[in-house]
Enzyme design. Sequence first.
Site, PDB file in Angstrom:
ATOM      1  N   ASP A  77      42.289  25.327  41.622  1.00 22.42           N
ATOM      2  CA  ASP A  77      42.206  26.479  40.718  1.00 22.42           C
ATOM      3  C   ASP A  77      40.783  27.004  40.744  1.00 22.42           C
ATOM      4  O   ASP A  77      39.837  26.216  40.675  1.00 22.42           O
ATOM      5  CB  ASP A  77      42.619  26.082  39.283  1.00 22.42           C
ATOM      6  CG  ASP A  77      43.126  27.274  38.466  1.00 22.42           C
ATOM      7  OD1 ASP A  77      42.409  28.292  38.419  1.00 22.42           O
ATOM      8  OD2 ASP A  77      44.218  27.180  37.898  1.00 22.42           O
ATOM      9  N   SER A 132      41.530  32.441  25.424  1.00 24.34           N
ATOM     10  CA  SER A 132      42.917  32.926  25.372  1.00 24.34           C
ATOM     11  C   SER A 132      43.869  32.033  26.156  1.00 24.34           C
ATOM     12  O   SER A 132      45.087  32.230  26.094  1.00 24.34           O
ATOM     13  CB  SER A 132      42.995  34.361  25.912  1.00 24.34           C
ATOM     14  OG  SER A 132      42.654  34.397  27.286  1.00 24.34           O
ATOM     15  N   ASN A 133      43.353  31.050  26.921  1.00 27.87           N
ATOM     16  CA  ASN A 133      44.221  30.099  27.636  1.00 27.87           C
ATOM     17  C   ASN A 133      44.767  29.018  26.697  1.00 27.87           C
ATOM     18  O   ASN A 133      45.801  28.406  26.991  1.00 27.87           O
ATOM     19  CB  ASN A 133      43.456  29.383  28.759  1.00 27.87           C
ATOM     20  CG  ASN A 133      42.943  30.292  29.850  1.00 27.87           C
ATOM     21  OD1 ASN A 133      41.916  30.004  30.453  1.00 27.87           O
ATOM     22  ND2 ASN A 133      43.629  31.394  30.123  1.00 27.87           N
ATOM     23  N   ARG A 181      48.463  28.193  25.421  1.00 24.54           N
ATOM     24  CA  ARG A 181      49.549  27.646  26.246  1.00 24.54           C
ATOM     25  C   ARG A 181      49.106  26.566  27.228  1.00 24.54           C
ATOM     26  O   ARG A 181      49.946  25.812  27.726  1.00 24.54           O
ATOM     27  CB  ARG A 181      50.230  28.771  27.045  1.00 24.54           C
ATOM     28  CG  ARG A 181      49.299  29.454  28.049  1.00 24.54           C
ATOM     29  CD  ARG A 181      49.895  30.760  28.548  1.00 24.54           C
ATOM     30  NE  ARG A 181      49.009  31.410  29.525  1.00 24.54           N
ATOM     31  CZ  ARG A 181      47.917  32.101  29.212  1.00 24.54           C
ATOM     32  NH1 ARG A 181      47.539  32.207  27.951  1.00 24.54           N
ATOM     33  NH2 ARG A 181      47.171  32.665  30.143  1.00 24.54           N
ATOM     34  N   LYS A 184      38.646  25.188  35.496  1.00 23.43           N
ATOM     35  CA  LYS A 184      39.944  24.616  35.127  1.00 23.43           C
ATOM     36  C   LYS A 184      40.275  23.389  35.959  1.00 23.43           C
ATOM     37  O   LYS A 184      40.799  22.394  35.454  1.00 23.43           O
ATOM     38  CB  LYS A 184      41.051  25.662  35.322  1.00 23.43           C
ATOM     39  CG  LYS A 184      41.182  26.648  34.196  1.00 23.43           C
ATOM     40  CD  LYS A 184      42.442  27.492  34.368  1.00 23.43           C
ATOM     41  CE  LYS A 184      42.441  28.599  33.325  1.00 23.43           C
ATOM     42  NZ  LYS A 184      43.630  29.464  33.455  1.00 23.43           N
ATOM     43  N   ASP A 206      50.223  32.759  39.945  1.00 25.18           N
ATOM     44  CA  ASP A 206      50.778  33.893  39.206  1.00 25.18           C
ATOM     45  C   ASP A 206      50.821  35.173  40.030  1.00 25.18           C
ATOM     46  O   ASP A 206      50.876  36.252  39.467  1.00 25.18           O
ATOM     47  CB  ASP A 206      49.971  34.117  37.921  1.00 25.18           C
ATOM     48  CG  ASP A 206      48.488  34.315  38.206  1.00 25.18           C
ATOM     49  OD1 ASP A 206      48.123  34.407  39.391  1.00 25.18           O
ATOM     50  OD2 ASP A 206      47.706  34.381  37.237  1.00 25.18           O
ATOM     51  N   ASN A 207      50.781  35.065  41.356  1.00 26.67           N
ATOM     52  CA  ASN A 207      50.863  36.290  42.158  1.00 26.67           C
ATOM     53  C   ASN A 207      51.538  35.992  43.493  1.00 26.67           C
ATOM     54  O   ASN A 207      51.500  34.867  44.008  1.00 26.67           O
ATOM     55  CB  ASN A 207      49.474  36.891  42.356  1.00 26.67           C
ATOM     56  CG  ASN A 207      48.596  36.011  43.203  1.00 26.67           C
ATOM     57  OD1 ASN A 207      48.621  36.119  44.422  1.00 26.67           O
ATOM     58  ND2 ASN A 207      47.846  35.114  42.584  1.00 26.67           N
ATOM     59  N   CYS A 259      61.947  33.638  52.477  1.00 20.93           N
ATOM     60  CA  CYS A 259      63.352  34.060  52.600  1.00 20.93           C
ATOM     61  C   CYS A 259      63.829  34.676  51.279  1.00 20.93           C
ATOM     62  O   CYS A 259      64.643  35.595  51.266  1.00 20.93           O
ATOM     63  CB  CYS A 259      64.258  32.869  52.911  1.00 20.93           C
ATOM     64  SG  CYS A 259      64.071  32.115  54.525  1.00 20.93           S
ATOM     65  N   CYS A 313      49.811  37.983  33.492  1.00 22.38           N
ATOM     66  CA  CYS A 313      49.939  37.423  32.140  1.00 22.38           C
ATOM     67  C   CYS A 313      49.237  38.290  31.094  1.00 22.38           C
ATOM     68  O   CYS A 313      49.757  38.515  30.009  1.00 22.38           O
ATOM     69  CB  CYS A 313      49.377  36.012  32.077  1.00 22.38           C
ATOM     70  SG  CYS A 313      50.607  34.743  32.388  1.00 22.38           S
TER      71      CYS A 313
HETATM   72 ZN   LIG Z   1      62.006  31.620  55.330  1.00 20.14          ZN
END
Ligand SMILES: [Zn+2]
Length: 263
Positions: A63, A70-71, A74, A87, A131-132, A177, A191
Amino acid sequence: MTPALSADRLDRFARHIVLPEVGGAGQARIMGAHVVLVGVGGIGAPALQYLAGAGVGRLTLIDDDVVEPSNLQRQTIFTLADVGQSKAEAAASWVDRFDPALAVEARRLRIRRDNAAALVSGADVVLDGSDNFATRLAVSDACVAAAVPLTSAALGRFQGQVANFAGHRPGEACYRCFVGDAFDADDCDTCAAQGVLGAMVGMVGTFGAMAVLRVLLEGVASLGDPQWGQLHVLDGLRPGLRTMRIAHDPACPACGHGSETDG
Ligand SMILES: [Zn+2]
Protein backbone atom coordinates in the site's frame (compact mmCIF):
# COMPACT_ATOMS: atom_id res chain seq x y z
CA MET A 1 -1.80 -35.56 14.40
CA THR A 2 -0.03 -32.35 13.48
CA PRO A 3 3.51 -32.62 14.82
CA ALA A 4 4.49 -29.38 13.08
CA LEU A 5 2.37 -27.35 15.51
CA SER A 6 3.78 -26.49 18.94
CA ALA A 7 1.59 -26.65 22.04
CA ASP A 8 0.93 -22.90 22.12
CA ARG A 9 0.05 -22.83 18.42
CA LEU A 10 -2.26 -25.82 18.85
CA ASP A 11 -3.98 -23.91 21.63
CA ARG A 12 -4.22 -20.67 19.67
CA PHE A 13 -5.82 -22.37 16.66
CA ALA A 14 -7.83 -25.00 18.53
CA ARG A 15 -11.17 -23.72 17.20
CA HIS A 16 -9.96 -24.17 13.62
CA ILE A 17 -8.43 -27.55 14.26
CA VAL A 18 -11.61 -29.03 15.72
CA LEU A 19 -13.60 -27.86 12.69
CA PRO A 20 -13.93 -30.87 10.36
CA GLU A 21 -13.81 -28.48 7.39
CA VAL A 22 -10.31 -27.28 8.39
CA GLY A 23 -8.68 -29.72 10.79
CA GLY A 24 -5.04 -30.06 11.73
CA ALA A 25 -3.87 -30.53 8.18
CA GLY A 26 -5.78 -27.46 7.07
CA GLN A 27 -4.38 -25.36 9.88
CA ALA A 28 -0.84 -26.49 9.04
CA ARG A 29 -1.44 -25.50 5.44
CA ILE A 30 -2.68 -22.03 6.47
CA MET A 31 0.37 -21.55 8.69
CA GLY A 32 2.69 -22.46 5.84
CA ALA A 33 1.05 -20.10 3.35
CA HIS A 34 2.21 -16.81 1.88
CA VAL A 35 -0.59 -14.33 1.11
CA VAL A 36 0.01 -11.00 -0.63
CA LEU A 37 -2.51 -8.24 0.15
CA VAL A 38 -2.84 -5.51 -2.44
CA GLY A 39 -4.15 -2.63 -0.37
CA VAL A 40 -4.65 -2.61 3.39
CA GLY A 41 -7.50 -0.10 3.34
CA GLY A 42 -11.23 -0.66 3.69
CA ILE A 43 -11.19 -4.21 2.32
CA GLY A 44 -7.59 -5.18 3.11
CA ALA A 45 -7.63 -4.15 6.75
CA PRO A 46 -10.52 -6.38 7.92
CA ALA A 47 -9.27 -9.17 5.65
CA LEU A 48 -5.85 -8.87 7.26
CA GLN A 49 -7.37 -9.17 10.72
CA TYR A 50 -8.93 -12.53 9.89
CA LEU A 51 -6.02 -13.85 7.83
CA ALA A 52 -3.56 -13.01 10.60
CA GLY A 53 -6.07 -14.43 13.07
CA ALA A 54 -6.15 -17.63 11.02
CA GLY A 55 -2.38 -17.85 11.32
CA VAL A 56 -1.33 -17.27 7.71
CA GLY A 57 2.39 -17.67 8.19
CA ARG A 58 3.69 -15.07 5.79
CA LEU A 59 1.97 -11.83 4.83
CA THR A 60 3.11 -9.19 2.34
CA LEU A 61 1.24 -5.88 2.65
CA ILE A 62 1.35 -3.54 -0.34
CA ASP A 63 0.00 0.00 0.00
CA ASP A 64 1.39 3.41 -0.87
CA ASP A 65 -1.15 5.45 1.10
CA VAL A 66 -0.80 7.01 4.52
CA VAL A 67 -3.43 6.70 7.23
CA GLU A 68 -5.86 9.63 7.24
CA PRO A 69 -8.42 10.52 9.93
CA SER A 70 -11.25 9.74 7.49
CA ASN A 71 -9.95 6.13 7.19
CA LEU A 72 -10.66 5.32 10.85
CA GLN A 73 -14.41 5.01 10.21
CA ARG A 74 -13.79 1.66 8.47
CA GLN A 75 -10.10 0.65 8.56
CA THR A 76 -10.32 -0.79 12.02
CA ILE A 77 -6.69 -1.82 12.56
CA PHE A 78 -5.61 1.83 12.58
CA THR A 79 -5.90 4.34 15.42
CA LEU A 80 -5.36 8.08 15.75
CA ALA A 81 -1.73 7.36 16.59
CA ASP A 82 -1.26 5.94 13.06
CA VAL A 83 -2.51 9.04 11.24
CA GLY A 84 0.18 10.23 8.87
CA GLN A 85 1.99 6.88 8.95
CA SER A 86 2.37 4.50 6.01
CA LYS A 87 -0.62 2.15 5.90
CA ALA A 88 1.57 -0.79 4.93
CA GLU A 89 3.95 -0.14 7.82
CA ALA A 90 1.20 0.57 10.35
CA ALA A 91 -0.60 -2.62 9.28
CA ALA A 92 2.62 -4.62 9.62
CA SER A 93 3.08 -3.18 13.12
CA TRP A 94 -0.44 -4.31 13.94
CA VAL A 95 0.44 -7.86 12.80
CA ASP A 96 3.60 -7.82 14.94
CA ARG A 97 1.58 -6.89 18.00
CA PHE A 98 -1.21 -9.34 17.21
CA ASP A 99 0.94 -12.43 16.54
CA PRO A 100 4.73 -12.09 16.55
CA ALA A 101 5.03 -15.62 15.13
CA LEU A 102 3.82 -14.40 11.74
CA ALA A 103 6.30 -13.12 9.15
CA VAL A 104 5.08 -9.81 7.76
CA GLU A 105 6.60 -7.52 5.17
CA ALA A 106 5.42 -3.98 4.45
CA ARG A 107 5.85 -2.71 0.88
CA ARG A 108 5.17 1.00 0.77
CA LEU A 109 4.55 1.34 -2.93
CA ARG A 110 1.82 1.31 -5.54
CA ILE A 111 1.55 -1.93 -7.47
CA ARG A 112 1.70 -1.26 -11.19
CA ARG A 113 2.03 -3.09 -14.43
CA ASP A 114 5.85 -2.79 -14.30
CA ASN A 115 6.35 -4.10 -10.76
CA ALA A 116 3.40 -6.47 -10.30
CA ALA A 117 5.19 -9.61 -11.50
CA ALA A 118 7.90 -9.37 -8.86
CA LEU A 119 5.40 -8.57 -6.11
CA VAL A 120 3.05 -11.53 -6.72
CA SER A 121 5.74 -14.08 -7.57
CA GLY A 122 5.82 -17.01 -5.18
CA ALA A 123 2.59 -16.13 -3.36
CA ASP A 124 0.05 -18.85 -2.64
CA VAL A 125 -2.79 -16.35 -3.10
CA VAL A 126 -3.03 -12.65 -3.85
CA LEU A 127 -5.94 -10.79 -2.26
CA ASP A 128 -6.71 -7.68 -4.26
CA GLY A 129 -8.63 -5.14 -2.24
CA SER A 130 -7.58 -2.17 -4.34
CA ASP A 131 -10.05 0.48 -5.43
CA ASN A 132 -9.42 1.00 -9.14
CA PHE A 133 -9.55 -1.03 -12.34
CA ALA A 134 -6.04 -0.19 -13.55
CA THR A 135 -4.51 -1.74 -10.44
CA ARG A 136 -6.88 -4.72 -10.47
CA LEU A 137 -6.13 -5.53 -14.09
CA ALA A 138 -2.35 -5.19 -13.59
CA VAL A 139 -2.53 -7.48 -10.55
CA SER A 140 -4.73 -10.00 -12.38
CA ASP A 141 -2.48 -10.17 -15.44
CA ALA A 142 0.58 -10.68 -13.22
CA CYS A 143 -1.19 -13.45 -11.31
CA VAL A 144 -2.15 -15.26 -14.52
CA ALA A 145 1.42 -15.01 -15.83
CA ALA A 146 2.89 -16.24 -12.53
CA ALA A 147 0.25 -18.98 -12.06
CA VAL A 148 -0.83 -17.45 -8.73
CA PRO A 149 -4.51 -17.65 -7.69
CA LEU A 150 -6.25 -14.30 -7.22
CA THR A 151 -8.98 -13.38 -4.78
CA SER A 152 -10.71 -10.22 -5.92
CA ALA A 153 -12.83 -8.23 -3.47
CA ALA A 154 -14.46 -4.96 -4.43
CA LEU A 155 -17.17 -2.66 -3.19
CA GLY A 156 -19.45 -0.10 -4.75
CA ARG A 157 -21.72 1.63 -2.26
CA PHE A 158 -23.79 -1.25 -0.86
CA GLN A 159 -22.80 -3.90 -3.39
CA GLY A 160 -19.83 -6.15 -2.68
CA GLN A 161 -18.23 -8.46 -5.25
CA VAL A 162 -15.92 -11.31 -4.26
CA ALA A 163 -14.49 -14.02 -6.53
CA ASN A 164 -11.57 -16.41 -6.79
CA PHE A 165 -9.78 -16.56 -10.12
CA ALA A 166 -7.38 -19.14 -11.53
CA GLY A 167 -6.86 -17.75 -15.02
CA HIS A 168 -3.64 -19.73 -15.34
CA ARG A 169 -5.65 -22.97 -15.36
CA PRO A 170 -7.10 -24.17 -18.67
CA GLY A 171 -10.69 -23.11 -19.13
CA GLU A 172 -10.84 -20.93 -16.01
CA ALA A 173 -11.71 -17.24 -16.23
CA CYS A 174 -9.43 -14.47 -15.00
CA TYR A 175 -10.44 -11.05 -13.70
CA ARG A 176 -9.86 -9.56 -17.16
CA CYS A 177 -12.34 -12.07 -18.65
CA PHE A 178 -14.84 -10.57 -16.21
CA VAL A 179 -14.34 -6.83 -16.74
CA GLY A 180 -12.84 -6.69 -20.23
CA ASP A 181 -10.12 -4.40 -21.53
CA ALA A 182 -11.83 -1.03 -21.34
CA PHE A 183 -10.62 -0.10 -17.88
CA ASP A 184 -6.82 -0.31 -18.10
CA ALA A 185 -6.55 3.47 -18.00
CA ASP A 186 -8.98 3.88 -15.11
CA ASP A 187 -6.96 5.03 -12.14
CA CYS A 188 -9.44 7.02 -10.07
CA ASP A 189 -10.29 6.32 -6.47
CA THR A 190 -14.01 6.31 -5.81
CA CYS A 191 -14.57 6.06 -2.04
CA ALA A 192 -14.23 9.77 -1.38
CA ALA A 193 -16.78 10.69 -4.03
CA GLN A 194 -19.29 7.90 -3.40
CA GLY A 195 -19.08 7.39 0.33
CA VAL A 196 -18.73 4.01 2.00
CA LEU A 197 -20.30 2.44 5.07
CA GLY A 198 -17.68 0.96 7.40
CA ALA A 199 -19.61 -2.18 8.34
CA MET A 200 -20.36 -2.88 4.66
CA VAL A 201 -16.73 -2.80 3.60
CA GLY A 202 -15.92 -4.93 6.64
CA MET A 203 -18.33 -7.61 5.36
CA VAL A 204 -16.66 -7.60 1.96
CA GLY A 205 -13.19 -7.76 3.49
CA THR A 206 -14.01 -10.72 5.69
CA PHE A 207 -15.79 -12.39 2.76
CA GLY A 208 -12.53 -11.95 0.90
CA ALA A 209 -10.63 -13.57 3.77
CA MET A 210 -12.98 -16.56 3.54
CA ALA A 211 -12.31 -16.81 -0.18
CA VAL A 212 -8.54 -16.78 0.44
CA LEU A 213 -8.86 -19.60 2.97
CA ARG A 214 -10.88 -21.62 0.44
CA VAL A 215 -7.98 -21.33 -2.00
CA LEU A 216 -5.35 -22.21 0.59
CA LEU A 217 -7.22 -25.32 1.69
CA GLU A 218 -7.82 -26.72 -1.80
CA GLY A 219 -6.90 -30.40 -1.79
CA VAL A 220 -6.18 -30.30 1.96
CA ALA A 221 -9.51 -29.82 3.75
CA SER A 222 -13.15 -29.77 2.75
CA LEU A 223 -13.45 -25.98 3.09
CA GLY A 224 -10.94 -25.87 0.25
CA ASP A 225 -13.35 -25.42 -2.63
CA PRO A 226 -12.15 -22.21 -4.29
CA GLN A 227 -15.24 -21.91 -6.51
CA TRP A 228 -13.09 -20.55 -9.32
CA GLY A 229 -14.79 -17.98 -11.49
CA GLN A 230 -17.91 -17.74 -9.35
CA LEU A 231 -18.72 -14.13 -8.58
CA HIS A 232 -20.50 -13.61 -5.29
CA VAL A 233 -22.48 -10.38 -5.31
CA LEU A 234 -23.38 -9.16 -1.86
CA ASP A 235 -26.26 -6.70 -1.55
CA GLY A 236 -25.87 -4.99 1.79
CA LEU A 237 -29.19 -3.18 1.70
CA ARG A 238 -31.64 -6.06 1.33
CA PRO A 239 -29.42 -7.93 2.43
CA GLY A 240 -28.87 -10.78 0.02
CA LEU A 241 -26.34 -12.79 -1.96
CA ARG A 242 -26.33 -13.79 -5.61
CA THR A 243 -23.70 -15.97 -7.25
CA MET A 244 -22.99 -16.01 -10.95
CA ARG A 245 -20.53 -17.88 -13.11
CA ILE A 246 -17.96 -15.84 -15.04
CA ALA A 247 -17.17 -17.47 -18.37
CA HIS A 248 -13.61 -17.89 -19.54
CA ASP A 249 -13.05 -15.70 -22.60
CA PRO A 250 -11.02 -17.63 -25.19
CA ALA A 251 -9.99 -14.28 -26.70
CA CYS A 252 -8.83 -12.83 -23.38
CA PRO A 253 -5.39 -11.19 -23.85
CA ALA A 254 -4.29 -12.41 -20.42
CA CYS A 255 -5.53 -16.00 -20.15
CA GLY A 256 -6.98 -16.82 -23.57
CA HIS A 257 -3.89 -18.51 -24.95
CA GLY A 258 -2.96 -22.08 -24.21
CA SER A 259 -6.40 -22.93 -22.92
CA GLU A 260 -6.76 -26.02 -25.01
CA THR A 261 -9.77 -27.29 -23.09
CA ASP A 262 -12.00 -24.39 -24.10
CA GLY A 263 -15.39 -25.65 -25.10
ZN1 LIG B 1 -8.93 -13.96 -18.90
